[in-house]
Design a protein around this motif. Sequence first.
Motif, PDB file in Angstrom:
ATOM      1  N   UNK A 253      34.600  31.005 -29.281  1.00 41.49           N
ATOM      2  CA  UNK A 253      33.658  30.088 -29.918  1.00 41.49           C
ATOM      3  C   UNK A 253      32.977  29.112 -28.987  1.00 41.49           C
ATOM      4  N   UNK A 254      32.932  29.407 -27.705  1.00 37.86           N
ATOM      5  CA  UNK A 254      32.324  28.473 -26.757  1.00 37.86           C
ATOM      6  C   UNK A 254      31.018  28.971 -26.152  1.00 37.86           C
ATOM      7  N   UNK A 255      30.924  30.252 -25.850  1.00 34.37           N
ATOM      8  CA  UNK A 255      29.822  30.732 -24.996  1.00 34.37           C
ATOM      9  C   UNK A 255      28.505  30.840 -25.752  1.00 34.37           C
ATOM     10  N   UNK A 256      28.547  30.924 -27.083  1.00 34.35           N
ATOM     11  CA  UNK A 256      27.326  30.896 -27.881  1.00 34.35           C
ATOM     12  C   UNK A 256      26.657  32.239 -28.094  1.00 34.35           C
ATOM     13  N   UNK A 257      27.173  33.306 -27.506  1.00 34.85           N
ATOM     14  CA  UNK A 257      26.458  34.581 -27.584  1.00 34.85           C
ATOM     15  C   UNK A 257      26.489  35.213 -28.967  1.00 34.85           C
ATOM     16  N   UNK A 258      27.527  34.965 -29.733  1.00 36.81           N
ATOM     17  CA  UNK A 258      27.730  35.777 -30.940  1.00 36.81           C
ATOM     18  C   UNK A 258      27.348  35.062 -32.214  1.00 36.81           C
ATOM     19  N   UNK A 259      26.643  33.927 -32.115  1.00 41.40           N
ATOM     20  CA  UNK A 259      26.445  33.238 -33.386  1.00 41.40           C
ATOM     21  C   UNK A 259      25.408  33.927 -34.257  1.00 41.40           C
ATOM     22  N   UNK A 260      25.732  33.906 -35.555  1.00 41.11           N
ATOM     23  CA  UNK A 260      24.861  34.441 -36.608  1.00 41.11           C
ATOM     24  C   UNK A 260      24.617  33.277 -37.545  1.00 41.11           C
ATOM     25  N   UNK A 261      23.378  32.781 -37.556  1.00 37.76           N
ATOM     26  CA  UNK A 261      23.112  31.504 -38.232  1.00 37.76           C
ATOM     27  C   UNK A 261      24.134  30.490 -37.701  1.00 37.76           C
TER      28      UNK A 261
ATOM     29  N   UNK B 277      25.003  24.411 -24.633  1.00 34.05           N
ATOM     30  CA  UNK B 277      26.319  24.718 -24.065  1.00 34.05           C
ATOM     31  C   UNK B 277      26.533  26.206 -23.807  1.00 34.05           C
ATOM     32  N   UNK B 278      25.512  27.038 -23.990  1.00 31.33           N
ATOM     33  CA  UNK B 278      25.737  28.476 -23.859  1.00 31.33           C
ATOM     34  C   UNK B 278      25.966  28.859 -22.400  1.00 31.33           C
ATOM     35  N   UNK B 279      26.880  29.776 -22.220  1.00 36.23           N
ATOM     36  CA  UNK B 279      27.132  30.276 -20.869  1.00 36.23           C
ATOM     37  C   UNK B 279      27.414  31.771 -20.921  1.00 36.23           C
ATOM     38  N   UNK B 280      27.195  32.418 -19.782  1.00 37.43           N
ATOM     39  CA  UNK B 280      27.646  33.779 -19.617  1.00 37.43           C
ATOM     40  C   UNK B 280      28.816  33.744 -18.642  1.00 37.43           C
TER      41      UNK B 280
ATOM     42  N   UNK C   9      35.766  36.057  -7.773  1.00 40.02           N
ATOM     43  CA  UNK C   9      35.894  34.944  -8.705  1.00 40.02           C
ATOM     44  C   UNK C   9      35.168  35.295  -9.987  1.00 40.02           C
ATOM     45  N   UNK C  10      35.678  34.783 -11.069  1.00 37.22           N
ATOM     46  CA  UNK C  10      35.003  34.885 -12.370  1.00 37.22           C
ATOM     47  C   UNK C  10      34.514  33.490 -12.711  1.00 37.22           C
ATOM     48  N   UNK C  11      33.250  33.383 -13.060  1.00 41.97           N
ATOM     49  CA  UNK C  11      32.673  32.058 -13.285  1.00 41.97           C
ATOM     50  C   UNK C  11      31.858  32.041 -14.566  1.00 41.97           C
TER      51      UNK C  11
ATOM     52  N   UNK D 240      25.638  28.892 -16.694  1.00 42.07           N
ATOM     53  CA  UNK D 240      24.717  28.530 -17.778  1.00 42.07           C
ATOM     54  C   UNK D 240      23.889  29.739 -18.187  1.00 42.07           C
ATOM     55  N   UNK D 241      23.763  29.925 -19.479  1.00 39.93           N
ATOM     56  CA  UNK D 241      22.933  30.999 -20.020  1.00 39.93           C
ATOM     57  C   UNK D 241      21.944  30.352 -20.991  1.00 39.93           C
ATOM     58  N   UNK D 242      21.015  31.120 -21.465  1.00 39.05           N
ATOM     59  CA  UNK D 242      20.030  30.585 -22.395  1.00 39.05           C
ATOM     60  C   UNK D 242      19.797  31.576 -23.516  1.00 39.05           C
ATOM     61  N   UNK D 243      19.863  31.094 -24.757  1.00 39.06           N
ATOM     62  CA  UNK D 243      19.663  31.969 -25.915  1.00 39.06           C
ATOM     63  C   UNK D 243      18.211  32.412 -26.026  1.00 39.06           C
ATOM     64  N   UNK D 244      17.338  31.845 -25.193  1.00 39.07           N
ATOM     65  CA  UNK D 244      15.932  32.256 -25.232  1.00 39.07           C
ATOM     66  C   UNK D 244      15.652  33.443 -24.312  1.00 39.07           C
ATOM     67  N   UNK D 245      16.642  33.819 -23.518  1.00 44.11           N
ATOM     68  CA  UNK D 245      16.471  35.006 -22.670  1.00 44.11           C
ATOM     69  C   UNK D 245      16.610  36.268 -23.524  1.00 44.11           C
TER      70      UNK D 245
END
Lengths: 293, 343
Positions: free
Chosen positions: A254-262, B251-254, B265-267, B270-275
């Motif tokens: 629930x942190x990375x934001x990739x999977x949100x639906x609404x 707060x989105x990240x990949x 390393x795994x890091x 910052x990511x963007x939902x507009x990509x």
Amino acid sequence: MNNTAAIPAAFAATLPQRARIAALHEEDEDTRTFVFRLADSAPALDAAHPGQFLMLSLLGYGEAAFSFSHLPRAGAEPGTVTLTVRRVGSLTQALFACEIGATVGLRGPFGRGFPPDGAERPTVFVAGGCGLAPLRSAIDVHLRERPAGIPVAIVYGARTPESRILRASLAAWQAEPDVMLMEVIERPTIGWSGRTGLVTDFVREAVRAIEAERAAICGPPAMLRATADALVAAGVAPGAIHVALERYMKCGTGLCGHCYVNARYVCSDGPVFSYAELGTLPDAFIGCGSPPC
Amino acid sequence: MGAGVLASRAAVDRLRRGLARDRRVIEPRSVDGAPLWVETAGEGAFAWTLAPPLVGVKGWFFPPREPVLAWDGTGAVLPTVPSPDRIAFVGLRACDLAAIAHLDAHFGADPWYRTRRDAALLVGVDCLQACAGGFCIEVDAGPFARAAFDLNLTPLPDGRVVAAWGSAVGRAALADAGVTTKAVDEGTTLLLGELATTAAASFPVRSYVARGLARLNAAPAGAAIADEEWQALGPRCLACTGCTSLCPTCTCFTVVDELDGAGGARARVWDSCLLEGFQREASGHHPAPRPGDRVRRFWYHKLSRDFAGPGGRLGCVGCGRCDVTCPGTIGALGVLAALGGER
């Protein structure tokens, strides 16, 4: 073993748990079932529920989310994790190159799986393609817990007869009393004499045959809503239809934001949602192809 | 929580130097004409009236790249534990404090965030007038601080300063610096009220903001705004990620694996939902295939009550940074103007 003694517990708890590939089974040319044996005991993974998922880590390739295709509560050996994986991206490509004994990392279980109650109600399970993998443990747990005589229907759609996965499970379910297994082939090949078409063509028949009161669905995005609509049309209440959604995920927590639906996270609020809940999430079926959306 | 009155702005300078005894002190300063967060050791004059820096402090708590684990050639895998310096930010505006409250709620017990956040002491300074492009007042995030501060300062016209403390650490920082306070008397309370009224009156009237927010939040979700409206805005997003980088609540990240010889390393990055690829799945399924879908999703995340955070506040704190950076003029005010019927 990793020396984590000096690491603060909150950080140590985030590490993937080490596991080795203990067995492999080819389902079709691009789908393989992996049985992993954990190096250390993992009570949380042993207690995972059908429909929950984990993050599989390959160093250098990252992590990806996979649902369990077999679970200790469905009869799998504790200390093992079973995943049925389709080769579609870079991580799964790398995983398919691994041999027995290779090391992976596992984090989980995460999310909300299929509701654990309802074994006393006639239930129809509808799976499409490798969507059968997450449903397999749900079906097995349901069959273990249902009272004698409560009927079950399983509708499984595959592109071709050859692409059917988990055939041992299909055969086992076929042999169970009061289980109606309907295999549906989209592109029949020579020798196939069974049902042809799409799973949606057979949902009504399955619901009527067992007087289904609840349902569980897993499959490709284009199939989910069409199947849920067919179930509703056949008389199953939207709140009793449980749909496993799939989304790209990078963290599982629930942190990375990739999977949100609404305003919901598939990783922590799902991945299983009732169709009634999905009715309040208009983004759930965007990009799902057909029907038009 | 409590508050007291400092006799003069010189007391704030004592506080700043006191904080610098065991913390790095970071403050807004004008550097070649641009406001930036700068390490000052509490020296020099505090920039009471400087406009908020375009780049906020989010990256101190949620760095653009945060290694989370590392491995070596032996197969050993260890988590990467940050060891941040103790710092004090002096001069955070209400919008940025509201944003930090959002980050606190979002990241919760996440050990990387928590470790960095716990090392920081936050000193706010209330805005006595609107900044250019800021609309904090429309989203209940300012111009006076609401949340997250350890200490918050309100400069009074007569030279005194009201200091509010929001934590024991903040209260102790005053005492440790030898700064004494007097009780806030009735006259000072009245004066604070007048300052708040004057500050509120300094904001331009933007009636489209309330109209846009009302449409976006009409039930059921999405009902009041036709898909065509979002699709019309879509082509104006160049997917440059300027807004999501500057947004203090994004707060989105990949997660990326970086190889280094036999190890790596795994890091979090910052990511963007507009990509375009943000939600695209390996199977090819894409839950937000058109630019308008992604623009809509982003602005719902910022402006919908469905995503309200601490205090019921929206994910947008009205800082206006997205409007400054957006080459397509669809920052928050740009979008609200479009939704609110003002073009």
